[in-house]
Design a protein around this motif. Structure first.
Motif, PDB file in Angstrom:
ATOM      1  N   ILE A 154       0.859  -1.185   0.000  1.00  0.00           N
ATOM      2  CA  ILE A 154       0.000   0.000   0.000  1.00  0.00           C
ATOM      3  C   ILE A 154       0.894   1.234   0.000  1.00  0.00           C
ATOM      4  O   ILE A 154       1.862   1.303   0.769  1.00  0.00           O
ATOM      5  N   ILE A 155       0.575   2.193  -0.850  1.00  0.00           N
ATOM      6  CA  ILE A 155       1.394   3.397  -0.941  1.00  0.00           C
ATOM      7  C   ILE A 155       0.511   4.637  -0.947  1.00  0.00           C
ATOM      8  O   ILE A 155      -0.681   4.584  -1.241  1.00  0.00           O
ATOM      9  N   SER A 156       1.104   5.766  -0.611  1.00  0.00           N
ATOM     10  CA  SER A 156       0.537   7.079  -0.923  1.00  0.00           C
ATOM     11  C   SER A 156       1.700   7.911  -1.440  1.00  0.00           C
ATOM     12  O   SER A 156       2.734   7.997  -0.793  1.00  0.00           O
ATOM     13  N   MET A 157       1.519   8.499  -2.615  1.00  0.00           N
ATOM     14  CA  MET A 157       2.665   9.109  -3.290  1.00  0.00           C
ATOM     15  C   MET A 157       2.256  10.405  -3.974  1.00  0.00           C
ATOM     16  O   MET A 157       1.151  10.513  -4.529  1.00  0.00           O
ATOM     17  N   ASP A 158       3.141  11.376  -3.917  1.00  0.00           N
ATOM     18  CA  ASP A 158       2.971  12.624  -4.641  1.00  0.00           C
ATOM     19  C   ASP A 158       2.643  12.320  -6.105  1.00  0.00           C
ATOM     20  O   ASP A 158       3.234  11.394  -6.698  1.00  0.00           O
ATOM     21  N   VAL A 159       1.706  13.056  -6.685  1.00  0.00           N
ATOM     22  CA  VAL A 159       1.237  12.791  -8.045  1.00  0.00           C
ATOM     23  C   VAL A 159       2.391  12.732  -9.036  1.00  0.00           C
ATOM     24  O   VAL A 159       2.480  11.817  -9.868  1.00  0.00           O
ATOM     25  N   ARG A 160       3.308  13.683  -8.944  1.00  0.00           N
ATOM     26  CA  ARG A 160       4.433  13.700  -9.890  1.00  0.00           C
ATOM     27  C   ARG A 160       5.359  12.519  -9.664  1.00  0.00           C
ATOM     28  O   ARG A 160       5.837  11.891 -10.621  1.00  0.00           O
ATOM     29  N   ALA A 161       5.605  12.207  -8.394  1.00  0.00           N
ATOM     30  CA  ALA A 161       6.460  11.062  -8.085  1.00  0.00           C
ATOM     31  C   ALA A 161       5.819   9.762  -8.550  1.00  0.00           C
ATOM     32  O   ALA A 161       6.506   8.854  -9.027  1.00  0.00           O
ATOM     33  N   LEU A 162       4.489   9.679  -8.426  1.00  0.00           N
ATOM     34  CA  LEU A 162       3.787   8.474  -8.858  1.00  0.00           C
ATOM     35  C   LEU A 162       3.907   8.288 -10.365  1.00  0.00           C
ATOM     36  O   LEU A 162       4.090   7.156 -10.852  1.00  0.00           O
ATOM     37  N   ARG A 163       3.825   9.378 -11.123  1.00  0.00           N
ATOM     38  CA  ARG A 163       3.998   9.263 -12.577  1.00  0.00           C
ATOM     39  C   ARG A 163       5.379   8.707 -12.908  1.00  0.00           C
ATOM     40  O   ARG A 163       5.525   7.829 -13.769  1.00  0.00           O
ATOM     41  N   SER A 164       6.391   9.207 -12.217  1.00  0.00           N
ATOM     42  CA  SER A 164       7.754   8.714 -12.442  1.00  0.00           C
ATOM     43  C   SER A 164       7.874   7.244 -12.053  1.00  0.00           C
ATOM     44  O   SER A 164       8.529   6.451 -12.731  1.00  0.00           O
ATOM     45  N   PHE A 165       7.228   6.879 -10.950  1.00  0.00           N
ATOM     46  CA  PHE A 165       7.221   5.511 -10.454  1.00  0.00           C
ATOM     47  C   PHE A 165       6.599   4.578 -11.497  1.00  0.00           C
ATOM     48  O   PHE A 165       7.137   3.505 -11.802  1.00  0.00           O
ATOM     49  N   GLU A 166       5.482   5.006 -12.067  1.00  0.00           N
ATOM     50  CA  GLU A 166       4.812   4.201 -13.086  1.00  0.00           C
ATOM     51  C   GLU A 166       5.624   4.145 -14.372  1.00  0.00           C
ATOM     52  O   GLU A 166       5.614   3.123 -15.079  1.00  0.00           O
ATOM     53  N   MET A 167       6.369   5.206 -14.685  1.00  0.00           N
ATOM     54  CA  MET A 167       7.225   5.191 -15.869  1.00  0.00           C
ATOM     55  C   MET A 167       8.355   4.182 -15.734  1.00  0.00           C
ATOM     56  O   MET A 167       8.878   3.675 -16.738  1.00  0.00           O
ATOM     57  N   LEU A 168       8.730   3.861 -14.499  1.00  0.00           N
ATOM     58  CA  LEU A 168       9.727   2.810 -14.285  1.00  0.00           C
ATOM     59  C   LEU A 168       9.144   1.434 -14.588  1.00  0.00           C
ATOM     60  O   LEU A 168       9.893   0.460 -14.721  1.00  0.00           O
ATOM     61  N   VAL A 225      -1.671  10.664  -4.061  1.00  0.00           N
ATOM     62  CA  VAL A 225      -2.592   9.632  -4.529  1.00  0.00           C
ATOM     63  C   VAL A 225      -2.314   8.325  -3.782  1.00  0.00           C
ATOM     64  O   VAL A 225      -1.156   7.931  -3.637  1.00  0.00           O
ATOM     65  N   PRO A 226      -3.369   7.626  -3.310  1.00  0.00           N
ATOM     66  CA  PRO A 226      -3.174   6.322  -2.693  1.00  0.00           C
ATOM     67  C   PRO A 226      -3.209   5.210  -3.736  1.00  0.00           C
ATOM     68  O   PRO A 226      -3.904   5.327  -4.752  1.00  0.00           O
ATOM     69  N   GLY A 227      -2.479   4.143  -3.483  1.00  0.00           N
ATOM     70  CA  GLY A 227      -2.465   3.042  -4.436  1.00  0.00           C
ATOM     71  C   GLY A 227      -2.116   1.720  -3.788  1.00  0.00           C
ATOM     72  O   GLY A 227      -1.648   1.673  -2.641  1.00  0.00           O
ATOM     73  N   ILE A 228      -2.362   0.655  -4.518  1.00  0.00           N
ATOM     74  CA  ILE A 228      -2.008  -0.689  -4.074  1.00  0.00           C
ATOM     75  C   ILE A 228      -1.263  -1.388  -5.208  1.00  0.00           C
ATOM     76  O   ILE A 228      -1.660  -1.321  -6.370  1.00  0.00           O
ATOM     77  N   LEU A 229      -0.175  -2.060  -4.847  1.00  0.00           N
ATOM     78  CA  LEU A 229       0.580  -2.873  -5.790  1.00  0.00           C
ATOM     79  C   LEU A 229       0.409  -4.340  -5.409  1.00  0.00           C
ATOM     80  O   LEU A 229       0.525  -4.689  -4.229  1.00  0.00           O
TER      81      LEU A 229
END
Length: 202
Positions: free
Chosen positions: A143-157, A176-180
């Motif tokens: 479970i994560i919560s991540m800054d919107v810009r950081a999350l975009r970078s995370f997803e780009m990885l 933004v909250p998320g689940i992996l």
């Protein structure tokens, strides 16, 4: 978890000593203060965290064992992300959230990297170390919560994140909250980012 050398002159490990844990917390405090996520210095340069007794910190270290970056993993507690977003979670994600709550899960947060090290891709290595920890602990979900810009970078990885709620102002940042799903990440990164997948598999 054993120390992992991921980039030249940088190693990643779970902080075991009181000194390393304190240095990790101090770095997180200082980075969040510089970014404006907290508005004034806090006692002991530590951001209070009520579940610290069931949390551990992964640290990125240089050859002098200075903390360049850190990330926190929490198990066995009420997950703060789900508490904060309880009124803003997407109904369609209720089954996944229930699985995460009832399964073997952890929460990852408090990512911080020293400003002068941002070009070294320290966060890439911290994400890898956190993923390796999740695998070693046989976890099903992160479970994560991540800054919107950081999350975009995370997803780009290449990481596969299900966004489970609305973006909120949290710690001074649009977050933004998320689940992996842990079992899906290796295939997701392999298909989404071959360069990072090679590092992840190394």
């Amino acid at each position: 978890m054993k120390t992992q050398r991921l980039f030249q002159h940088v190693t990643y490990e779970v902080a075991q000593s009181a000194e390393l844990i304190r240095n990790a917390k101090n770095l997180c405090h200082d980075v969040y203060l510089q970014a404006g996520y907290i508005h004034q210095p806090l006692p002991g340069r530590v951001i209070p965290y009520e579940h610290d007794s069931v949390a551990f910190y992964i640290v990125a270290l240089n050859e002098m064992r200075e903390v360049l970056g850190t990330i926190r993993i929490t198990q066995g507690a009420s997950f703060k992300t789900l508490d904060v977003w309880k009124d803003r979670l997407y109904p369609a994600c209720a089954p996944l959230i229930s699985d995460a709550l009832n399964g073997s899960s952890c929460e990852v947060g408090a990512l911080a990297v020293r400003k002068d090290c941002c070009a070294m891709k320290i966060s890439w290595g911290l994400y890898k170390a956190a993923y390796r920890c999740a695998l070693a602990l046989n976890l099903d979900y992160v479970i994560i919560s991540m800054d919107v810009r950081a999350l975009r970078s995370f997803e780009m990885l290449g990481w596969s994140v299900v966004r489970i709620g609305e973006a909120l102002d949290y710690f001074g940042s649009l977050t933004v909250p998320g689940i992996l799903t842990v079992s899906k990440q290796a295939a997701a990164v392999e298909s989404g980012n071959q360069v990072y997948h090679k590092m992840l598999a190394a």
